[in-house]
Design a protein around this motif. Structure first.
Motif, PDB file in Angstrom:
ATOM      1  N   ASN A 169      29.945 -55.637  75.988  1.00 11.02           N
ATOM      2  CA  ASN A 169      30.771 -57.009  76.289  1.00 11.02           C
ATOM      3  C   ASN A 169      30.958 -57.159  74.990  1.00 11.02           C
ATOM      4  N   GLY A 170      31.831 -55.934  74.535  1.00 10.79           N
ATOM      5  CA  GLY A 170      32.291 -55.498  73.454  1.00 10.79           C
ATOM      6  C   GLY A 170      31.357 -55.369  71.952  1.00 10.79           C
TER       7      GLY A 170
ATOM      8  N   LEU B 266      31.642 -51.909  77.482  1.00 14.89           N
ATOM      9  CA  LEU B 266      32.431 -52.459  78.220  1.00 14.89           C
ATOM     10  C   LEU B 266      30.573 -53.424  78.311  1.00 14.89           C
ATOM     11  N   SER B 267      29.386 -52.325  79.026  1.00 18.97           N
ATOM     12  CA  SER B 267      28.799 -53.612  79.874  1.00 18.97           C
ATOM     13  C   SER B 267      27.835 -54.212  78.463  1.00 18.97           C
TER      14      SER B 267
ATOM     15  N   ALA C 167      37.992 -52.718  82.882  1.00 16.17           N
ATOM     16  CA  ALA C 167      36.233 -52.734  84.118  1.00 16.17           C
ATOM     17  C   ALA C 167      36.005 -51.930  85.465  1.00 16.17           C
TER      18      ALA C 167
ATOM     19  N   ARG D 253      40.730 -55.640  78.902  1.00 14.27           N
ATOM     20  CA  ARG D 253      39.153 -55.143  79.187  1.00 14.27           C
ATOM     21  C   ARG D 253      38.808 -55.496  80.980  1.00 14.27           C
TER      22      ARG D 253
ATOM     23  N   ASP E 145      32.669 -47.504  78.926  1.00 17.65           N
ATOM     24  CA  ASP E 145      31.932 -47.965  79.108  1.00 17.65           C
ATOM     25  C   ASP E 145      31.256 -48.522  78.472  1.00 17.65           C
TER      26      ASP E 145
END
Length: 404
Positions: free
Chosen positions: A347-348, A344-345, A389, A385, A341
């Motif tokens: 952006n990698g 992903l938040s 998400a 991804r 999480d």
């Protein structure tokens, strides 16, 4: 119409009334004063009364007063007022004070020198005035929420006169009880009584919550929709989740859902915010998140999911996408999910994700490798991804996160 017991005790002219027990429950709502003339009160009250006991028409010894305390708490009176110092009741027996404190029933002593006619007049007048102010507040809030006002400038002036600070940034929460099954499980008359009583209890709880929450305001639009206006805060989601937990206790067998809008900068944007909160509420009623709340800012994907009538399809998708990352045998079974999480938040960006989680970069790298191993997917794969998400958005709404 009602006033909190603590508000009544602060009315000018009632300074001599003293709380002897149950001070922790002075937020109870008083709907009207009632002077007890009979030996008992159970069959004469319906709940919400402030009951006055004088001893004039019936002897009020310790046993009778204890019985009144027991019956009053059982039927839900707001509080019990005992007049002392005159011919009839010299003082409140210690056993009565102790029992009222144990039950949490507000017990108030009123000296006989403070005339009953004065007390009931002050309370009755305050209830009428409060009802007028409350009606005006709901009126102006309703106009601003629906956009049905002749002039925004006049609406702002009315709000200022009513001490409603409505030009501060706020988010709107739309709340609604569900009638599902209520009229199927009860006969119509009983179901209607239960529905009305629960609606009133919900309204009382929201008003008490707003009084204890700086900047919060409640409004009820025509129909069954409740609205909260709350200031933005970093922990707002957690605060609303706790409020939902409290309201479930009020709702009983009925469920309750909440929808949260984006930030409205001032009252001119309330209509748009209400529309957003309503849309989020519809999704919450369909998906039934554990927190009871859906946020409009997350509504893009959630509105698509709302169109899937078979909830098992959604659960299967989450399980297939990220279910392998739940390590039930470990102390923190959801650590990998939180890591995914965060990635992903951010952006990698592994460095920012590590900072978000408070982890050393090497620890994060080890978790990333484990995520790829268990899922059989690469974190560099844009399709994974995207799926992850969506799955994480759904997972955050489930009980699994709250039970960690």
């Amino acid at each position: 119409m009602s006033l909190a017991l603590e508000e009544i005790l602060h009315l000018p002219g009632l300074e001599d009334m003293a709380v002897r027990a149950g001070g922790r429950n002075l937020q109870r709502r008083v709907r009207w004063p009632y002077v007890a003339e009979n030996e008992g009160i159970a069959e004469w009250v319906m709940g919400g009364e402030l009951v006055f006991v004088t001893g004039i028409n019936h002897p009020r010894g310790e046993a009778n007063l204890l019985s009144l305390v027991e019956d009053g708490e059982a039927v839900g009176i707001a509080g019990l007022v005992i007049l002392t110092g005159g011919t009839f009741i010299q003082q409140i027996p210690p056993a009565v004070i102790a029992r009222a404190e144990q039950l949490g029933l507000p017990l108030i002593e009123q000296p006989y020198a403070l005339k009953m006619v004065v007390v009931t007049h002050l309370i009755g007048t305050a209830l009428v005035q409060m009802a007028q102010v409350r009606r005006s507040r709901h009126d102006i809030l309703g106009q601003l929420l629906t956009g049905d006002y002749p002039s925004l400038a006049i609406a702002r002036q009315r709000a200022a006169h009513l001490q409603l600070a409505l030009d501060e940034p706020r988010r709107l929460v739309a709340l609604r009880l569900s009638l599902d099954g209520l009229f199927e499980h009860h006969d119509p008359a009983q179901a209607e009584r239960l529905w009305q009583a629960t609606q009133q209890a919900l309204e009382d709880h929201l008003e008490a919550w707003c009084r204890a929450t700086p900047g919060a305001v409640t409004a009820q639009l025509p129909g069954d929709l409740f609205v909260l206006l709350v200031p933005e805060a970093a922990d707002l989601r957690a605060v609303l989740a706790e409020l939902h937990r409290q309201l479930l206790g009020v709702a009983g067998e009925m469920s309750l859902s909440m929808g949260l809008s984006t930030l409205a900068e001032d009252c001119a944007h309330y209509r748009q915010a209400l529309n957003e909160a309503r849309q989020a509420l519809e999704v919450a009623q369909h998906l039934r998140p554990a927190s009871g709340l859906c946020d409009f800012s997350e509504l893009g994907v959630l509105r698509l999911l709302q169109g899937i009538s078979d909830r098992s399809l959604i659960d299967t998708f989450v399980s297939q996408t990220v279910g392998a990352l739940i390590e039930t045998g470990r102390k923190h079974p959801h650590a990998l999910l939180h890591t995914l999480d965060a990635l992903l938040s951010e952006n990698g960006n592994a460095l920012k994700a590590a900072q978000r989680l408070g982890l050393h970069r090497n620890t994060l790298n080890q978790r990333m490798q484990r995520i790829e191993h268990l899922s059989g997917q690469s974190l560099d794969d844009p399709l994974f991804r995207m799926n992850a998400a969506v799955a994480m958005l759904i997972w955050r709404m489930t009980e699994a996160q709250g039970k960690e």
